[in-house]
Design a protein around this motif. Structure first.
Motif, PDB file in Angstrom:
ATOM      1  N   PRO A  27     -23.411   5.165  18.332  1.00 16.45           N
ATOM      2  CA  PRO A  27     -23.201   5.096  16.892  1.00 16.45           C
ATOM      3  C   PRO A  27     -24.210   5.885  16.054  1.00 16.45           C
ATOM      4  N   PHE A  28     -25.362   6.244  16.630  1.00 10.67           N
ATOM      5  CA  PHE A  28     -26.369   6.986  15.871  1.00 10.67           C
ATOM      6  C   PHE A  28     -26.546   8.418  16.372  1.00 10.67           C
ATOM      7  N   ASP A  29     -25.717   8.831  17.330  1.00 12.29           N
ATOM      8  CA  ASP A  29     -25.773  10.192  17.863  1.00 12.29           C
ATOM      9  C   ASP A  29     -24.868  11.113  17.066  1.00 12.29           C
ATOM     10  N   ARG A  30     -25.156  12.408  17.170  1.00  8.67           N
ATOM     11  CA  ARG A  30     -24.319  13.408  16.493  1.00  8.67           C
ATOM     12  C   ARG A  30     -23.337  14.059  17.450  1.00  8.67           C
ATOM     13  N   ASP A  31     -23.583  13.920  18.755  1.00 11.55           N
ATOM     14  CA  ASP A  31     -22.666  14.489  19.741  1.00 11.55           C
ATOM     15  C   ASP A  31     -22.653  13.614  20.975  1.00 11.55           C
ATOM     16  N   GLY A  32     -21.695  13.880  21.829  1.00 15.41           N
ATOM     17  CA  GLY A  32     -21.582  13.104  23.058  1.00 15.41           C
ATOM     18  C   GLY A  32     -20.671  13.796  24.051  1.00 15.41           C
ATOM     19  N   ILE A  33     -20.815  13.372  25.287  1.00 18.70           N
ATOM     20  CA  ILE A  33     -20.021  13.891  26.405  1.00 18.70           C
ATOM     21  C   ILE A  33     -19.397  12.691  27.114  1.00 18.70           C
ATOM     22  N   VAL A  34     -18.109  12.788  27.431  1.00 19.79           N
ATOM     23  CA  VAL A  34     -17.428  11.735  28.184  1.00 19.79           C
ATOM     24  C   VAL A  34     -16.691  12.391  29.342  1.00 19.79           C
ATOM     25  N   ALA A  35     -16.973  11.928  30.564  1.00 23.32           N
ATOM     26  CA  ALA A  35     -16.250  12.393  31.752  1.00 23.32           C
ATOM     27  C   ALA A  35     -15.225  11.329  32.116  1.00 23.32           C
ATOM     28  N   PHE A  36     -14.009  11.761  32.406  1.00 22.98           N
ATOM     29  CA  PHE A  36     -12.947  10.809  32.700  1.00 22.98           C
ATOM     30  C   PHE A  36     -11.905  11.429  33.616  1.00 22.98           C
ATOM     31  N   THR A  37     -11.089  10.567  34.193  1.00 30.30           N
ATOM     32  CA  THR A  37      -9.886  10.980  34.899  1.00 30.30           C
ATOM     33  C   THR A  37      -8.731  10.187  34.325  1.00 30.30           C
ATOM     34  N   ALA A  38      -7.675  10.893  33.939  1.00 25.20           N
ATOM     35  CA  ALA A  38      -6.467  10.275  33.402  1.00 25.20           C
ATOM     36  C   ALA A  38      -5.330  10.521  34.393  1.00 25.20           C
ATOM     37  N   TYR A  39      -4.545   9.482  34.644  1.00 22.08           N
ATOM     38  CA  TYR A  39      -3.476   9.542  35.634  1.00 22.08           C
ATOM     39  C   TYR A  39      -2.115   9.518  34.944  1.00 22.08           C
ATOM     40  N   TYR A  40      -1.193  10.298  35.491  1.00 19.88           N
ATOM     41  CA  TYR A  40       0.137  10.382  34.905  1.00 19.88           C
ATOM     42  C   TYR A  40       1.214  10.384  35.979  1.00 19.88           C
ATOM     43  N   LYS A  41       2.422  10.045  35.527  1.00 19.97           N
ATOM     44  CA  LYS A  41       3.621  10.130  36.355  1.00 19.97           C
ATOM     45  C   LYS A  41       4.611  10.992  35.598  1.00 19.97           C
ATOM     46  N   GLY A  42       5.305  11.797  36.341  1.00 22.17           N
ATOM     47  CA  GLY A  42       6.352  12.642  35.780  1.00 22.17           C
ATOM     48  C   GLY A  42       7.268  13.010  36.918  1.00 22.17           C
ATOM     49  N   ALA A  43       7.640  14.270  37.002  1.00 19.80           N
ATOM     50  CA  ALA A  43       8.393  14.728  38.168  1.00 19.80           C
ATOM     51  C   ALA A  43       7.549  14.490  39.423  1.00 19.80           C
ATOM     52  N   GLU A  44       6.245  14.573  39.259  1.00 25.64           N
ATOM     53  CA  GLU A  44       5.279  14.258  40.316  1.00 25.64           C
ATOM     54  C   GLU A  44       4.174  13.414  39.711  1.00 25.64           C
ATOM     55  N   ARG A  45       3.408  12.747  40.551  1.00 25.58           N
ATOM     56  CA  ARG A  45       2.228  12.016  40.100  1.00 25.58           C
ATOM     57  C   ARG A  45       1.049  12.969  40.120  1.00 25.58           C
ATOM     58  N   GLY A  46       0.122  12.728  39.217  1.00 24.60           N
ATOM     59  CA  GLY A  46      -1.042  13.585  39.190  1.00 24.60           C
ATOM     60  C   GLY A  46      -2.157  12.981  38.366  1.00 24.60           C
ATOM     61  N   SER A  47      -3.230  13.732  38.248  1.00 25.52           N
ATOM     62  CA  SER A  47      -4.369  13.284  37.446  1.00 25.52           C
ATOM     63  C   SER A  47      -5.011  14.494  36.777  1.00 25.52           C
ATOM     64  N   LEU A  48      -5.695  14.194  35.713  1.00 20.30           N
ATOM     65  CA  LEU A  48      -6.439  15.207  34.968  1.00 20.30           C
ATOM     66  C   LEU A  48      -7.877  14.736  34.895  1.00 20.30           C
ATOM     67  N   HIS A  49      -8.793  15.521  35.454  1.00 22.90           N
ATOM     68  CA  HIS A  49     -10.220  15.209  35.328  1.00 22.90           C
ATOM     69  C   HIS A  49     -10.784  16.144  34.270  1.00 22.90           C
ATOM     70  N   GLU A  50     -11.551  15.564  33.340  1.00 27.08           N
ATOM     71  CA  GLU A  50     -12.123  16.382  32.277  1.00 27.08           C
ATOM     72  C   GLU A  50     -13.481  15.833  31.875  1.00 27.08           C
ATOM     73  N   VAL A  51     -14.349  16.729  31.488  1.00 23.75           N
ATOM     74  CA  VAL A  51     -15.600  16.386  30.836  1.00 23.75           C
ATOM     75  C   VAL A  51     -15.447  16.905  29.417  1.00 23.75           C
ATOM     76  N   SER A  52     -15.391  15.981  28.452  1.00 25.71           N
ATOM     77  CA  SER A  52     -15.062  16.328  27.070  1.00 25.71           C
ATOM     78  C   SER A  52     -16.289  16.247  26.176  1.00 25.71           C
ATOM     79  N   ARG A  53     -16.327  17.128  25.191  1.00 23.50           N
ATOM     80  CA  ARG A  53     -17.408  17.153  24.211  1.00 23.50           C
ATOM     81  C   ARG A  53     -16.890  16.613  22.883  1.00 23.50           C
ATOM     82  N   PHE A  54     -17.687  15.770  22.251  1.00 20.64           N
ATOM     83  CA  PHE A  54     -17.358  15.138  20.976  1.00 20.64           C
ATOM     84  C   PHE A  54     -18.485  15.364  19.981  1.00 20.64           C
TER      85      PHE A  54
END
Length: 123
Positions: free
Chosen positions: A83-110
């Motif tokens: 809450p007192f920072d001006r920036d941040g980094i979050v690493a995550f993996t998001a999982y999805y289903k569609g024609a195939e199953r898969g995942s997205l790994h990302e390191v995001s900047r905020f």
């Protein structure tokens, strides 16, 4: 939707977790913004995704793939983003289903500007 579990996997109900952020409440941390953005993908809320995207990197239009169902988010680590920072980094993996199953790994900047957190880009 208010009594159902939040798509972000916090264990809270949508009404007590990402729902208020989608309705306009500010995210207190970069991780909470990340979770709310995942929930927006899961719910197909392109408007929220654009509003929470920093103007310097935000696309003019965002078209979501209706063939994908985002069903699980694993937040792996955070750096800064409090809450007192001006920036941040979050690493995550998001999982999805569609024609195939898969995942997205990302390191995001905020960044936090004027008390609001914004997604900037993948690192």
């Amino acid at each position: 939707m208010t009594d159902t579990r939040c798509p972000c996997g916090s264990g809270e109900t949508y009404a007590n977790c990402c729902g208020p952020l989608h309705a306009g409440a500010p995210a207190p941390t970069a991780e909470r913004l990340m979770r709310s953005r995942f929930s927006a993908f899961a719910l197909g809320d392109a408007g929220y995704l654009l509003r929470s995207w920093h103007a310097s990197t935000r696309p003019d239009v965002l078209v979501l793939d209706d063939g994908l169902r985002w069903y699980r988010l694993d937040v792996e680590s955070t750096e800064r983003g409090g809450p007192f920072d001006r920036d941040g980094i979050v690493a995550f993996t998001a999982y999805y289903k569609g024609a195939e199953r898969g995942s997205l790994h990302e390191v995001s900047r905020f960044v936090r500007e004027g008390g609001d957190w914004f997604y900037v880009a993948a690192v």
